[in-house]
Design an enzyme around this catalytic site. Structure first.
Site, PDB file in Angstrom:
ATOM      1  N   CYS A  68       8.636  56.586 107.948  1.00 49.53           N
ATOM      2  CA  CYS A  68       9.565  57.500 107.268  1.00 49.53           C
ATOM      3  C   CYS A  68       8.941  58.846 106.946  1.00 49.53           C
ATOM      4  O   CYS A  68       9.587  59.884 107.109  1.00 49.53           O
ATOM      5  CB  CYS A  68      10.123  56.847 106.005  1.00 49.53           C
ATOM      6  SG  CYS A  68       8.882  56.492 104.734  1.00 49.53           S
ATOM      7  N   HIS A 120       9.130  55.722 100.066  1.00 48.31           N
ATOM      8  CA  HIS A 120      10.091  55.914 101.148  1.00 48.31           C
ATOM      9  C   HIS A 120      10.759  57.277 100.990  1.00 48.31           C
ATOM     10  O   HIS A 120      10.970  57.746  99.872  1.00 48.31           O
ATOM     11  CB  HIS A 120      11.160  54.805 101.134  1.00 48.31           C
ATOM     12  CG  HIS A 120      12.025  54.807 102.352  1.00 48.31           C
ATOM     13  ND1 HIS A 120      11.538  54.580 103.611  1.00 48.31           N
ATOM     14  CD2 HIS A 120      13.356  55.045 102.496  1.00 48.31           C
ATOM     15  CE1 HIS A 120      12.539  54.662 104.486  1.00 48.31           C
ATOM     16  NE2 HIS A 120      13.639  54.947 103.838  1.00 48.31           N
ATOM     17  N   HIS A 132      16.824  58.385 107.996  1.00 52.69           N
ATOM     18  CA  HIS A 132      15.497  57.891 107.614  1.00 52.69           C
ATOM     19  C   HIS A 132      15.065  56.850 108.625  1.00 52.69           C
ATOM     20  O   HIS A 132      15.766  56.583 109.606  1.00 52.69           O
ATOM     21  CB  HIS A 132      15.526  57.313 106.194  1.00 52.69           C
ATOM     22  CG  HIS A 132      16.348  56.069 106.055  1.00 52.69           C
ATOM     23  ND1 HIS A 132      15.828  54.859 105.673  1.00 52.69           N
ATOM     24  CD2 HIS A 132      17.669  55.835 106.263  1.00 52.69           C
ATOM     25  CE1 HIS A 132      16.786  53.943 105.640  1.00 52.69           C
ATOM     26  NE2 HIS A 132      17.918  54.523 106.002  1.00 52.69           N
TER      27      HIS A 132
END
Length: 160
Positions: A68, A120, A132
């Site tokens: 990510c 994240h 993402h």
């Protein structure tokens, strides 16, 4: 994971019914329920589309596998010409923070899943949708308001 053929891959629960037209901007606008003219950065959507379905690989930064934070680094660099740190926790410290209601296309969203620190990151699009890298589905578009993501959502901001 098999690469997609231009289809928007999503795990979002509330997705507008759209039919692929072959025009990336039209497809994303229909998918998110906005006008094509609302999409301000064509390169952003072309990049997301190009990487759609690329598998997750922790520490990866290529089409063979990406994580990510590397995806965010690549998108910010290629779509906006901006440089950001490599890790999501450092990225979260490098943005100008804003309120959720102030989110705009290209802002970064930060999450904490099963950890005491940010782990994240995603790129905000429109109508609570964000791009993402999912650990199970690779590069996808999800909905911030879906319970799993909203529960882990911790902050957002604009890259300076």
């Amino acid at each position: 994971m098999e690469k997609n053929s231009g289809q928007i891959i999503t795990d979002a629960s509330n997705v507008n019914n759209y039919h692929r037209t072959g025009n990336v901007l039209n497809d994303y606008a229909m998918f998110m329920g906005v006008k094509t003219s609302d999409l301000k950065n064509e390169r952003l959507y072309l990049l997301i589309n190009e990487w759609m379905g690329t598998p997750h690989l922790y520490g990866g930064s290529s089409k063979r596998g990406i994580d990510c934070s590397a995806f965010a680094v690549m998108v910010m660099s290629q779509a906006y010409g901006k440089s950001i740190p490599r890790s999501s926790s450092e990225q979260a410290s490098a943005v100008k923070r804003k309120y959720e209601r102030q989110l705009q296309e290209g802002d970064l969203l930060f999450f904490r899943f099963g950890s005491s620190k940010i782990n994240h990151v995603g790129i905000y699009l429109h109508n609570n949708k964000f791009a993402h890298v999912s650990t199970s589905k690779g590069v996808i578009v999800s909905d911030l308001k879906d319970a799993w993501y909203y529960k882990g959502f911790k902050r957002c901001g604009t890259v300076r």
